[in-house]
Design an enzyme around this catalytic site. Structure first.
Site, short mmCIF file in Angstrom:
data_model
loop_
_atom_site.label_atom_id
_atom_site.label_comp_id
_atom_site.label_asym_id
_atom_site.label_seq_id
_atom_site.Cartn_x
_atom_site.Cartn_y
_atom_site.Cartn_z
N VAL A 291 -11.22 -3.11 19.88
CA VAL A 291 -10.17 -2.46 19.60
C VAL A 291 -9.76 -1.06 19.40
O VAL A 291 -9.73 -0.60 18.25
CB VAL A 291 -9.32 -3.26 18.35
N GLU A 294 -4.93 3.03 22.55
CA GLU A 294 -3.68 3.06 22.45
C GLU A 294 -2.76 3.30 23.46
O GLU A 294 -3.21 4.04 24.43
CB GLU A 294 -3.36 3.96 21.21
N GLY A 298 -5.14 6.82 25.85
CA GLY A 298 -6.13 6.39 27.08
C GLY A 298 -7.43 6.78 26.29
O GLY A 298 -8.05 6.31 25.27
N ILE A 325 -6.68 -4.73 25.40
CA ILE A 325 -7.73 -5.17 24.51
C ILE A 325 -8.29 -6.58 25.15
O ILE A 325 -7.50 -7.42 25.36
CB ILE A 325 -6.94 -5.36 23.18
N GLU A 418 -23.17 4.55 25.25
CA GLU A 418 -24.48 4.59 26.53
C GLU A 418 -24.77 3.13 26.50
O GLU A 418 -24.78 2.90 27.85
CB GLU A 418 -25.66 5.19 25.44
N ALA A 420 -22.94 0.41 26.47
CA ALA A 420 -21.70 -0.09 27.07
C ALA A 420 -21.62 0.29 28.40
O ALA A 420 -21.31 -0.56 29.33
CB ALA A 420 -20.49 0.22 26.29
N GLU A 541 -14.10 1.55 30.41
CA GLU A 541 -15.48 2.05 29.82
C GLU A 541 -15.46 3.62 30.24
O GLU A 541 -16.51 4.02 30.45
CB GLU A 541 -16.74 1.26 30.03
#
Length: 559
Positions: A291, A294, A298, A325, A418, A420, A541
């Site tokens: 989470v 927002e 961004g 989310i 990294e 992710a 991501e």
């Protein structure tokens, strides 16, 4: 750069290819260094990086990122060739894949790299015309261009494929090969046959599939064995993610939030937080969600406004709004980035929280006091669903502050990006494989003018490029994961892997749909889903533009 290219010949027939490939990789890296110096000349002032100049010359900075990514892909291909030659020699189909893929990327370095559909970055934009000419005139580069991505090479690659030859997937590690086989079987049996139906119905991944994935250890691949995980590292995580995403991106993505939460807690959590949460995450008993984003911020996390404060009873309270989310309703734990010090500027006032919540139901997505939200309908990337969330005096336990320290949230989060991004690259590789396989199967089955359309040169050309680029993206992703497993900082490498793999996934999906023709536009055909799924990979991501910014800045900082 940490990478060194060491190509040795295997069988006699491999010698010429290996010799040229070694020289090509070395020459490409030298060209990349020239691009780095050229970029420094336009974004530095008085010997230091200048943010204003970098903004003014953003295209040059991002062009550097794409040049470096393309160079890294060539180097990863050379590493792959070295491993294959050393193990059992390069088969003819692997040689052909290398010739098509590396040949194309050399042409892009010399002529222009596609940063987007309408954005080709050319050497003259960094005053690299002479450097590009010198690079092209290198004897090995010239050899590779003449014998690399040619119509004849692409046709030979397709002939080998249709004759039943297979591109190597061997990881030179028996355990990793076994992991691949296990998850490929699971995905083919339990996910792939139903993915299109789940997508069209916009359904959540069934609970029994989630449980089966938990039983296989999906949610604890990188969590240490002492906490109930598999402790296998990022390369294993890539293999698992790639195979699941090959069946459906939602299955490959389900473990991402566990990966982020697990790494956050493992790196920054208190001993009590580790011993409590990590076993629950590893077993799949607790499904986390991230989470962070927002509505108006961004990627600008320094502008986050969701506020956290400590109440008199010691608990923390949340107030604010979050968006995009993933899997929020069905999750049990939120990793929440919020501003705990309203007086501190930008990132300094951000803290990370571990916020438990009740799992949503079909009747009530968010049955928690102080929390509400709604679904965001999306084109693809379904199976987990996207949500907007509002917090109004939402309670977090007193021990919910990650690590027990305030003001470290952004730093803690950056440590997980990294992993992710490497995992996102692996998702993209899986999607790229799926798009290629659907295109190949359709081209073999579909007959026009009396022959299967795979016999049409432009259809075959598309398939040859799809295969070659997927292999190069895969090897760059594996390289980034391996660097992470060695303990190296790999923010640049992870960004490169995601940047390239996301482009390849989208290009493959688009080309595969083109091969399907009108049928590809019909919802009943799987490629329609894969196209929608592939499109998100250049956005989440860290959008492609953010990745290029991170890579460019990172390369300049390392020099």
């Amino acid at each position: 750069m940490r990478r060194s290219i060491r190509i040795s010949s295997g069988a006699a027939e491999d010698a010429a290819l290996n010799e040229h490939l070694m020289e090509v990789a070395t020459a490409a890296q030298a060209y990349g260094e020239q691009a780095l110096e050229a970029t420094r000349a336009v974004v530095y002032a008085d010997g230091a990086f200048d943010a204003h100049l970098a903004h003014q010359h953003q295209r040059a900075l991002h062009g550097l990122a794409w040049i470096a990514t393309t160079v890294a892909a060539v180097a990863s291909a050379a590493d792959w060739a070295h491993r294959l030659a050393a193990a059992r020699g390069l088969s003819s189909i692997n040689q052909l894949v290398l010739r098509v893929g590396v040949g194309e990327y050399l042409e892009q370095l010399c002529g222009g790299i596609p940063m987007g559909a309408h954005e080709i970055f050319r050497p003259h934009e960094l005053a690299l015309e002479q450097a590009a000419l010198a690079f092209r005139s290198n004897a090995s580069v010239t050899w590779w261009m003449r014998h690399g991505n040619t119509p004849e090479t692409r046709a030979a690659l397709m002939t080998a494929l249709l004759a039943g030859e297979e591109v190597s997937e061997d990881l030179s590690d028996a355990d990793l090969n076994m992991v691949r086989d296990q998850f490929r079987r699971f995905a083919a049996q339990r996910v792939e046959p139903h993915a299109q139906r789940w997508h069209l119905a916009d359904e959540l991944i069934p609970d029994e599939i989630v449980q089966a994935m938990a039983d296989l250890g999906v949610f604890g691949v990188c969590i240490a064995q002492e906490y109930g995980g598999l402790g296998l590292g990022k390369l294993a995580m890539c293999v698992v993610t790639e195979e699941l995403s090959r069946a459906w991106i939602a299955a490959g993505s389900l473990g991402t939030r566990s990966e982020i939460a697990g790494e956050l807690i493992a790196l920054a959590g208190t001993p009590e937080q580790k011993s409590h949460w990590l076993p629950l995450i590893a077993s799949g008993a607790v499904l986390p969600t991230a989470v962070f984003t927002e509505p108006d911020t961004g990627s600008d996390l320094g502008a986050l406004r969701t506020r956290a404060w400590q109440a008199e009873d010691g608990s923390w309270r949340l107030e604010g709004n979050k968006t995009w989310i993933t899997h929020a309703s069905r999750s049990d734990l939120m990793t929440v980035l919020a501003r705990s010090d309203p007086d501190a500027k930008a990132y300094a006032g951000l803290s990370m929280f571990l916020a438990a919540k009740p799992r949503g139901t079909a009747q009530d997505d968010f049955p928690a006091q102080g929390m509400s939200g709604g679904e965001i309908p999306v084109l693809g990337y379904r199976g987990m669903k996207e949500y907007e969330i509002a917090f109004a005096d939402f309670a977090i336990s007193a021990d919910g502050l990650l690590g027990g320290v305030q003001g470290q949230g952004f730093k803690q989060l950056m440590q997980t990006f990294e992993g992710a991004r490497v995992q996102t690259a692996a998702r993209a590789v899986g999607v790229a494989w799926k798009a290629y396989q659907l295109g190949l199967r359709y081209a073999q089955d579909r007959r026009q003018f009396g022959i299967a359309i795979v016999g049409f040169p432009r259809v075959a050309d598309k398939l040859a490029m799809m295969l070659a680029e997927t292999v190069l993206a895969r090897e760059l992703t594996y390289f980034a994961a391996s660097e992470k497993d060695k303990g190296y900082r790999c923010d640049v490498e992870a960004g490169m892997a995601k940047l390239l793999a996301a482009r390849v996934a989208w290009c493959n999906a688009d080309a595969s749909l083109q091969i399907h023709g009108g049928n590809g536009y019909a919802l009943e055909f799987e490629i329609s889903r894969v196209l929608c799924d592939a499109r998100i990979l250049n956005i989440f991501e860290g959008a492609a533009e953010i990745q290029a910014q991170v890579i460019g800045r990172g390369l300049l900082a390392r020099a």
